[in-house]
Design a protein around this motif. Structure first.
Motif, PDB file in Angstrom:
ATOM      1  N   ARG A  93      28.338  -8.684 -95.240  1.00  0.00           N
ATOM      2  CA  ARG A  93      29.538  -7.850 -95.203  1.00  0.00           C
ATOM      3  C   ARG A  93      29.350  -6.571 -96.017  1.00  0.00           C
ATOM      4  O   ARG A  93      29.796  -5.501 -95.607  1.00  0.00           O
ATOM      5  CB  ARG A  93      30.730  -8.648 -95.730  1.00  0.00           C
ATOM      6  N   GLU A  94      28.683  -6.673 -97.145  1.00  0.00           N
ATOM      7  CA  GLU A  94      28.470  -5.498 -97.988  1.00  0.00           C
ATOM      8  C   GLU A  94      27.694  -4.416 -97.245  1.00  0.00           C
ATOM      9  O   GLU A  94      28.058  -3.229 -97.282  1.00  0.00           O
ATOM     10  CB  GLU A  94      27.726  -5.900 -99.260  1.00  0.00           C
ATOM     11  N   GLU A  95      26.621  -4.814 -96.551  1.00  0.00           N
ATOM     12  CA  GLU A  95      25.846  -3.824 -95.804  1.00  0.00           C
ATOM     13  C   GLU A  95      26.652  -3.237 -94.653  1.00  0.00           C
ATOM     14  O   GLU A  95      26.617  -2.020 -94.426  1.00  0.00           O
ATOM     15  CB  GLU A  95      24.571  -4.461 -95.256  1.00  0.00           C
ATOM     16  N   ILE A  96      27.360  -4.074 -93.915  1.00  0.00           N
ATOM     17  CA  ILE A  96      28.158  -3.591 -92.793  1.00  0.00           C
ATOM     18  C   ILE A  96      29.196  -2.580 -93.274  1.00  0.00           C
ATOM     19  O   ILE A  96      29.356  -1.498 -92.695  1.00  0.00           O
ATOM     20  CB  ILE A  96      28.849  -4.765 -92.064  1.00  0.00           C
ATOM     21  N   GLU A  97      29.902  -2.908 -94.345  1.00  0.00           N
ATOM     22  CA  GLU A  97      30.945  -2.017 -94.843  1.00  0.00           C
ATOM     23  C   GLU A  97      30.356  -0.729 -95.405  1.00  0.00           C
ATOM     24  O   GLU A  97      30.980   0.338 -95.305  1.00  0.00           O
ATOM     25  CB  GLU A  97      31.783  -2.737 -95.889  1.00  0.00           C
ATOM     26  N   THR A  98      29.160  -0.792 -95.978  1.00  0.00           N
ATOM     27  CA  THR A  98      28.508   0.418 -96.476  1.00  0.00           C
ATOM     28  C   THR A  98      28.286   1.407 -95.339  1.00  0.00           C
ATOM     29  O   THR A  98      28.588   2.607 -95.460  1.00  0.00           O
ATOM     30  CB  THR A  98      27.151   0.071 -97.134  1.00  0.00           C
ATOM     31  N   VAL A  99      27.772   0.917 -94.212  1.00  0.00           N
ATOM     32  CA  VAL A  99      27.526   1.789 -93.067  1.00  0.00           C
ATOM     33  C   VAL A  99      28.844   2.281 -92.466  1.00  0.00           C
ATOM     34  O   VAL A  99      29.008   3.479 -92.187  1.00  0.00           O
ATOM     35  CB  VAL A  99      26.687   1.053 -92.004  1.00  0.00           C
ATOM     36  N   LEU A 100      29.800   1.381 -92.285  1.00  0.00           N
ATOM     37  CA  LEU A 100      31.080   1.771 -91.691  1.00  0.00           C
ATOM     38  C   LEU A 100      31.808   2.799 -92.552  1.00  0.00           C
ATOM     39  O   LEU A 100      32.401   3.754 -92.034  1.00  0.00           O
ATOM     40  CB  LEU A 100      31.962   0.542 -91.483  1.00  0.00           C
ATOM     41  N   VAL A 139      30.892   3.844 -83.078  1.00  0.00           N
ATOM     42  CA  VAL A 139      29.764   3.404 -83.891  1.00  0.00           C
ATOM     43  C   VAL A 139      29.176   2.164 -83.225  1.00  0.00           C
ATOM     44  O   VAL A 139      29.906   1.287 -82.746  1.00  0.00           O
ATOM     45  CB  VAL A 139      30.225   3.078 -85.325  1.00  0.00           C
ATOM     46  N   PHE A 140      27.858   2.089 -83.187  1.00  0.00           N
ATOM     47  CA  PHE A 140      27.137   1.048 -82.452  1.00  0.00           C
ATOM     48  C   PHE A 140      26.105   0.474 -83.414  1.00  0.00           C
ATOM     49  O   PHE A 140      25.111   1.119 -83.731  1.00  0.00           O
ATOM     50  CB  PHE A 140      26.480   1.716 -81.234  1.00  0.00           C
ATOM     51  N   MET A 141      26.357  -0.741 -83.903  1.00  0.00           N
ATOM     52  CA  MET A 141      25.466  -1.358 -84.880  1.00  0.00           C
ATOM     53  C   MET A 141      25.037  -2.743 -84.406  1.00  0.00           C
ATOM     54  O   MET A 141      25.838  -3.476 -83.822  1.00  0.00           O
ATOM     55  CB  MET A 141      26.175  -1.510 -86.233  1.00  0.00           C
ATOM     56  N   ASP A 142      23.786  -3.075 -84.669  1.00  0.00           N
ATOM     57  CA  ASP A 142      23.305  -4.440 -84.476  1.00  0.00           C
ATOM     58  C   ASP A 142      22.986  -5.021 -85.846  1.00  0.00           C
ATOM     59  O   ASP A 142      22.281  -4.404 -86.646  1.00  0.00           O
ATOM     60  CB  ASP A 142      22.058  -4.469 -83.594  1.00  0.00           C
ATOM     61  N   VAL A 143      23.519  -6.223 -86.099  1.00  0.00           N
ATOM     62  CA  VAL A 143      23.375  -6.875 -87.390  1.00  0.00           C
ATOM     63  C   VAL A 143      22.774  -8.259 -87.176  1.00  0.00           C
ATOM     64  O   VAL A 143      23.198  -8.994 -86.274  1.00  0.00           O
ATOM     65  CB  VAL A 143      24.744  -7.015 -88.087  1.00  0.00           C
ATOM     66  N   ILE A 144      21.780  -8.607 -87.980  1.00  0.00           N
ATOM     67  CA  ILE A 144      21.193  -9.947 -87.886  1.00  0.00           C
ATOM     68  C   ILE A 144      22.277 -11.008 -88.041  1.00  0.00           C
ATOM     69  O   ILE A 144      23.135 -10.912 -88.917  1.00  0.00           O
ATOM     70  CB  ILE A 144      20.114 -10.145 -88.972  1.00  0.00           C
ATOM     71  N   ARG A 145      22.231 -12.012 -87.197  1.00  0.00           N
ATOM     72  CA  ARG A 145      23.228 -13.082 -87.260  1.00  0.00           C
ATOM     73  C   ARG A 145      23.176 -13.817 -88.590  1.00  0.00           C
ATOM     74  O   ARG A 145      22.081 -14.100 -89.102  1.00  0.00           O
ATOM     75  CB  ARG A 145      23.003 -14.091 -86.131  1.00  0.00           C
TER      76      ARG A 145
END
Length: 277
Positions: free
Chosen positions: A94-101, A227-233
């Motif tokens: 979540r931390e990485e996702i929110e950093t990018v968003l 925004v188009f992101m792919d995140v490891i499951r």
């Protein structure tokens, strides 16, 4: 007879002989793939004839061929609800996702202006900062680092009244994170998946397993920036999924060409923006 009916007949005329030949020559393998495909496609809600037709005889064939692999990935990953929220992710993800968003939110106007300068016209564009960990456009310093879980950072752009067909993504190693940067106040701009429409005006963020049957629609006369992101499951063995994705990254450009053939890919490196003093 309509064009649609002719196309359906042609697909059956090809699929049935191929299926019979496979059952005759490699019956065990064929039965395993059929069973895996039926288990995989059954994950979808809101089942329709089109959903099955596209999976077994249309643009979902790569997903079907990869279904045994995807089902194995399910076994080494945490529960997959299909459509996700940020709260479903472990803290590190979540931390990485929110950093990018948050970077996109903070620099939204600048990013949209830059995209428009590079993609002034066209049906669909994909402005790529990272693709499976490989760096491309580098004018946003915050995106130039190597993330542990975020592997693709891009912005997909639709022109007015542009939509995708119903389709499946191929691999379940990642989840798709979408954020609409400028939601139109309309119920005709949405993504539909698992039998439900998600209106961007109601919630600009949408996270889902893109191997589910879905369609993205923009029926208004205005551009749509996602925004188009792919995140490891999320998984108890993220290193394994990361290693598998590293293998995928070796053929990422070919995958990009195959699955995004109707898009203009904007992925040339550019001079990094200077950070204000």
């Amino acid at each position: 007879m309509t064009r649609k009916q002719k196309k359906a007949i042609r697909r059956f005329a090809i699929a049935i002989p191929v299926l019979v030949l496979c059952l005759w020559l490699i019956p065990i393998v064929a039965l395993v793939w059929i069973a895996a495909g039926l288990i995989d496609v059954a994950r979808n809600k809101g089942k329709t004839k089109l959903m099955y037709s596209r999976y077994f005889m249309g643009n979902g064939i790569p997903t079907w061929l990869l279904s045994p692999f995807n089902l194995l990935i399910d076994l080494v990953s945490y529960r997959n609800p299909g459509v996700w929220t940020l709260d479903d992710f472990p803290p590190a993800w979540r931390e990485e996702i929110e950093t990018v968003l948050n970077t996109f939110r903070t620099r939204k106007s600048e990013i949209i202006a830059d995209i428009d300068s590079q993609f002034a016209e066209g049906r669909r564009g994909m402005y790529v900062y990272q693709w499976y960990g490989k760096h491309f456009v580098d004018n946003v310093p915050e995106f130039n680092r190597d993330f542990k879980y975020v592997r693709t950072i891009a912005v997909s752009v639709f022109s007015g009244k542009e939509s995708t067909t119903w389709h499946y993504g191929p691999l379940r190693l990642t989840l798709r994170v979408l954020l609409n940067l400028a939601p139109a106040d309309s119920d005709r701009v949405f993504i539909e998946c698992n039998g439900r429409k998600h209106l961007w005006r109601d919630d600009p963020l949408y996270i889902f397993d893109d191997t589910l049957f879905h369609q993205s629609v923009n029926e208004v006369d205005a551009r749509r920036y996602n925004v188009f992101m792919d995140v490891i499951r999320p998984s108890p063995v993220p290193g394994l999924l990361s290693a598998l994705l590293s293998v995928v990254s070796l053929i990422a450009d070919k995958i990009k060409t195959m699955f995004y053939k109707n898009w203009k890919m904007i992925d040339r490196r550019r001079e990094a923006a200077k950070t204000p003093a």
